[in-house]
Design a protein around this motif. Sequence first.
Motif, PDB file in Angstrom:
ATOM      1  N   TRP A  39      11.764   0.064  -0.357  1.00  0.00           N
ATOM      2  CA  TRP A  39      10.591   0.879  -0.669  1.00  0.00           C
ATOM      3  C   TRP A  39      10.753   1.567  -2.007  1.00  0.00           C
ATOM      4  CZ3 TRP A  39      14.239   2.314   2.942  1.00  0.00           C
ATOM      5  CH2 TRP A  39      14.875   3.534   2.764  1.00  0.00           C
TER       6      TRP A  39
ATOM      7  N   GLU B 239       0.837  -1.204   0.000  1.00  0.00           N
ATOM      8  CA  GLU B 239       0.000   0.000   0.000  1.00  0.00           C
ATOM      9  C   GLU B 239       0.870   1.252   0.000  1.00  0.00           C
ATOM     10  OE1 GLU B 239      -3.472   0.199   0.064  1.00  0.00           O
ATOM     11  OE2 GLU B 239      -3.397  -1.965  -0.321  1.00  0.00           O
ATOM     12  N   THR B 240       0.403   2.291  -0.680  1.00  0.00           N
ATOM     13  CA  THR B 240       1.119   3.567  -0.635  1.00  0.00           C
ATOM     14  C   THR B 240       0.740   4.309   0.641  1.00  0.00           C
ATOM     15  OG1 THR B 240      -0.593   4.687  -1.895  1.00  0.00           O
ATOM     16  CG2 THR B 240       1.253   3.786  -3.145  1.00  0.00           C
TER      17      THR B 240
ATOM     18  N   SER C 162       5.766   3.273  -1.185  1.00  0.00           N
ATOM     19  CA  SER C 162       5.176   1.956  -0.949  1.00  0.00           C
ATOM     20  C   SER C 162       6.326   0.996  -0.660  1.00  0.00           C
ATOM     21  CB  SER C 162       4.346   1.488  -2.145  1.00  0.00           C
ATOM     22  OG  SER C 162       5.095   1.515  -3.333  1.00  0.00           O
TER      23      SER C 162
END
Length: 126
Positions: free
Chosen positions: A81, A54-55, A68
């Motif tokens: 990330w 998920e961002t 993310s």
Amino acid sequence: MGRLFLLNLEGKIYSCKHCKTHLALCEDVISKSFQCKHGKAYLFNKVVNVYAGETEDRMMMTGLHTVSDIYCIKCGSYVGWKYEVAYEKNQKYKEGKSVLERFKVSGPEGNNYWVAQAGASDADDA
């Protein structure tokens, strides 16, 4: 889940510490001066064989970014990330780029990186 199709990279590579899946080429390193909670991390222009979580907006050392977390597609291990959005003008170069934590990858010569000890040398950055 279906069958996994992994990209095999040729040349000097960084791979997942746990399952040895290819993640990035040495030639795609943009910077080796990034930091994470386990120590050093590297910014890459291109990373493969990962999926994004998920961002979220995260306050980093260089300001607010939308990022993310990325995970190895084969074993699911967290490896770093990806920068989705950088809000400060001088940080825009990071958008679309990925960071791999050195602690989570094997280096180009197959060596594993560990959390740096105080006073330890860092031959990889030479």
